[in-house]
Design a protein around this motif. Structure first.
Motif, PDB file in Angstrom:
ATOM      1  N   GLN A 125      47.655  41.007  36.182  1.00  0.00           N
ATOM      2  CA  GLN A 125      46.856  42.074  36.769  1.00  0.00           C
ATOM      3  C   GLN A 125      46.154  41.527  38.000  1.00  0.00           C
ATOM      4  OE1 GLN A 125      44.542  42.900  33.148  1.00  0.00           O
ATOM      5  NE2 GLN A 125      45.168  45.036  33.324  1.00  0.00           N
ATOM      6  N   LEU A 126      45.785  42.417  38.899  1.00  0.00           N
ATOM      7  CA  LEU A 126      45.038  41.996  40.069  1.00  0.00           C
ATOM      8  C   LEU A 126      43.569  41.818  39.710  1.00  0.00           C
ATOM      9  CD1 LEU A 126      47.623  43.346  41.392  1.00  0.00           C
ATOM     10  CD2 LEU A 126      46.147  43.758  43.376  1.00  0.00           C
ATOM     11  N   THR A 127      42.923  40.846  40.327  1.00  0.00           N
ATOM     12  CA  THR A 127      41.477  40.693  40.225  1.00  0.00           C
ATOM     13  C   THR A 127      40.819  41.630  41.243  1.00  0.00           C
ATOM     14  OG1 THR A 127      41.426  38.975  41.912  1.00  0.00           O
ATOM     15  CG2 THR A 127      41.767  38.264  39.630  1.00  0.00           C
ATOM     16  N   PRO A 128      39.504  41.854  41.155  1.00  0.00           N
ATOM     17  CA  PRO A 128      38.833  42.638  42.195  1.00  0.00           C
ATOM     18  C   PRO A 128      39.056  42.076  43.592  1.00  0.00           C
ATOM     19  CG  PRO A 128      37.410  42.443  40.287  1.00  0.00           C
ATOM     20  CD  PRO A 128      38.603  41.569  40.012  1.00  0.00           C
ATOM     21  N   LYS A 129      39.116  40.747  43.711  1.00  0.00           N
ATOM     22  CA  LYS A 129      39.393  40.139  45.016  1.00  0.00           C
ATOM     23  C   LYS A 129      40.792  40.502  45.492  1.00  0.00           C
ATOM     24  CE  LYS A 129      39.673  35.642  47.352  1.00  0.00           C
ATOM     25  NZ  LYS A 129      39.412  34.178  47.211  1.00  0.00           N
ATOM     26  N   HIS A 156      38.131  49.807  39.599  1.00  0.00           N
ATOM     27  CA  HIS A 156      38.393  48.372  39.679  1.00  0.00           C
ATOM     28  C   HIS A 156      38.373  47.851  41.110  1.00  0.00           C
ATOM     29  CE1 HIS A 156      39.319  48.889  35.529  1.00  0.00           C
ATOM     30  NE2 HIS A 156      40.369  49.644  35.780  1.00  0.00           N
ATOM     31  N   ASN A 157      38.402  48.758  42.078  1.00  0.00           N
ATOM     32  CA  ASN A 157      38.307  48.363  43.492  1.00  0.00           C
ATOM     33  C   ASN A 157      36.826  48.236  43.831  1.00  0.00           C
ATOM     34  OD1 ASN A 157      38.783  47.826  46.160  1.00  0.00           O
ATOM     35  ND2 ASN A 157      39.635  49.828  46.661  1.00  0.00           N
ATOM     36  N   SER A 158      36.207  47.177  43.312  1.00  0.00           N
ATOM     37  CA  SER A 158      34.746  47.042  43.360  1.00  0.00           C
ATOM     38  C   SER A 158      34.245  45.951  44.296  1.00  0.00           C
ATOM     39  CB  SER A 158      34.218  46.744  41.951  1.00  0.00           C
ATOM     40  OG  SER A 158      34.773  45.529  41.468  1.00  0.00           O
ATOM     41  N   MET A 159      35.135  45.126  44.806  1.00  0.00           N
ATOM     42  CA  MET A 159      34.713  43.936  45.545  1.00  0.00           C
ATOM     43  C   MET A 159      34.666  44.176  47.057  1.00  0.00           C
ATOM     44  SD  MET A 159      33.751  40.783  45.479  1.00  0.00           S
ATOM     45  CE  MET A 159      34.114  40.282  43.796  1.00  0.00           C
TER      46      MET A 159
END
Length: 511
Positions: A125-129, A156-159
């Motif tokens: 899975q992708l991380t927020p970064k 999840h697009n929080s960064m």
């Protein structure tokens, strides 16, 4: 018109891919993958927006970035221009790249978040970064793949990444005192961040999307701990007893490393080590235990090594402090012994163009200037200027070598079209603000291609090299005209506003 070019990843002398190209390959790969729910294990744990290592390896081996733009020329014809960039990545490099993506904390193993080594049968899975990098790439190039739309719109697009300026030749992050101080202010946050991090677990319940759960343990102890946003700063302990002594606002070496790796554009652990060691050297942080003290000037990025904010660091960050019963706020910029004030000569600063040149040449000022432009929704001007500068350098290098091969000319042409698609084409995602006449000249030239196709080397006669060189020269000249106009716009409009901001005035620059 169809333009195709094949390219290799540009690497540093140490063999590490440059940040821009590394993240472009990553974003292109993710955009090519079907990010879907997968269920794993006896309990059928579900992982949304996930992909397998098999899918990633297959797509990396034939990775292509396609950009398309439709324009109506002066005669009313619909002109469709397509740029296809193919990355040449062999099987061995695919595995190495996936490992680098893991190391950079752009992805993580979904069902085993402690797993840091790439294997050929894994679920990611992708991380927020990682999501932030894909989002920025998609916005800049105007190529939002249907595969990532739902993910980019999700919670999840929080960064919001802290973007660190890099040397265009070496790709190194500056370690000057002023740059380190600016990074430290973001690292510390405006007040101590005692909120526990989120921790991903390997025993998810069904439908538990990116596997984030708040940790009850306030210590940052493993790679499964993760920052979801950057503005709060590094996780610190309000109070922690270490070797019979009570420390306030201390943090582990692991917490510091993860903040830099999760919340900034740092992609290599060595870069994080350099920045954190600089925090020590500039007396912004202090070792708190025997282990961290025994390492000398080197910062230990470990869970059992502890540090705390020095008084100098707290003042620089603008943390609230009490004194004489009064609450005081606001950053103060103390200087290391022997350091020189950060200022320009008055003669250079009088001219607005010279001011902008100073800003662009100085990594610290460029970082602050970029943030100022982003807050005012015009950072595309700086991005375009730097991209066109890089394109010009690439063109002049070809020119100096008398345009040795058609392949290299086509790669440069492809770069020129990428810049056009991103910043100048009608409806482009990051369209720069230039006057109508110049915009018209650019569009007329870009829609006046006589050939429908520029093929890859091997399918064209030798005389087409001169045709491609002529075409490239004309396009680069026009883009240079746009670059100069954008420079004048930033110098006359953006720089004066920037110089009135609090963050600029805090530097104590003498004009």
């Amino acid at each position: 018109m169809l333009l195709q070019a094949a390219r290799l990843l540009r690497c540093t002398e140490e063999g590490r891919p440059f940040y821009d190209e590394f993240t472009a390959v990553f974003a292109t790969l993710i955009s090519s993958l079907p990010l879907q729910p997968h269920t794993v294990g006896l309990f059928h744990a579900r992982y949304d927006f996930s992909f397998s290592s098999v899918e990633a390896a297959r797509n990396l081996a034939e990775l292509k970035l396609q950009q398309q733009n439709k324009t109506i020329d002066l005669t009313g014809r619909l002109i469709t221009s397509t740029t296809i960039t193919t990355y040449q990545i062999d099987v061995r490099s695919c595995a190495e790249l996936m490992q680098l993506f893991l190391n950079a904390r752009l992805i993580r193993c979904a069902n085993d978040p402690e797993q840091g080594k790439f294997k050929h049968e894994m679920l990611f899975q992708l991380t927020p970064k990682g999501i932030a990098i894909v989002d920025a790439f998609s916005q800049r190039h105007g190529v939002v793949s249907p595969n990532v739309v739902d993910l980019l719109k999700s919670q999840h697009n929080s960064m919001k990444l802290v973007h660190l300026e890099r040397d265009p030749v070496t790709d190194q992050i500056s370690s000057s005192e002023i740059v380190i101080e600016i990074i430290f202010q973001r690292f510390a946050g405006r007040k101590p961040n005692t909120t526990p991090l989120h921790r991903a677990h390997s025993h998810h319940m069904p439908s538990q999307s990116l596997g984030h759960s708040e940790s009850s343990d306030t210590d940052v102890s493993s790679v499964s701990d993760m920052y979801l946003e950057s503005s709060a700063g590094v996780h610190v302990h309000d109070s922690k007893r270490i070797h019979l002594k009570e420390y306030h606002n201390c943090f582990s070496g692991m917490a510091a490393k993860l903040w830099l790796m999760d919340c900034t554009s740092i992609i290599y652990a060595l870069e994080a080590q350099m920045v954190l060691t600089a925090f020590l050297q500039y007396d912004l942080i202090t070792p708190a235990d025997a282990r961290s003290m025994s390492s000398g000037d080197k910062f230990l990025m470990e869970k059992n090594a502890y540090y705390y904010m020095s008084e100098k660091g707290k003042n620089l960050a603008g943390w609230p402090t009490t004194g004489s019963g009064l609450l005081k706020h606001g950053p103060h910029r103390p200087r290391s012994p022997g350091s020189t004030p950060y200022r320009y000569s008055s003669s250079a600063a009088r001219d607005k163009h010279s001011r902008l040149e100073h800003i662009l040449e100085d990594p610290a000022l460029r970082l602050l200037f970029r943030e100022h432009l982003a807050e005012n929704f015009c950072d595309e001007n700086l991005t375009f200027y730097l991209e066109s500068e890089r394109l010009l350098a690439q063109f002049h290098e070809l020119e100096k070598n008398q345009f040795p091969t058609l392949e290299k000319v086509n790669v440069c042409l492809s770069e020129a079209w990428v810049v056009y698609h991103a910043f100048l084409a009608p409806g482009s995602a990051s369209e720069v603000n230039i006057d109508h006449l110049l915009r018209q000249r650019v569009r007329e030239r870009m829609t006046a291609e006589e050939l429908d196709t520029i093929a890859t080397p091997g399918s064209q006669p030798i005389e087409s090299i001169s045709m491609s060189v002529t075409k490239l020269t004309e396009i680069v000249k026009l883009l240079d005209d746009v670059r100069r106009q954008v420079f004048r716009l930033m110098a006359s409009d953006s720089v004066p506003k920037f110089m009135r901001t609090a963050r600029f005035l805090e530097l104590g620059i003498e004009v």
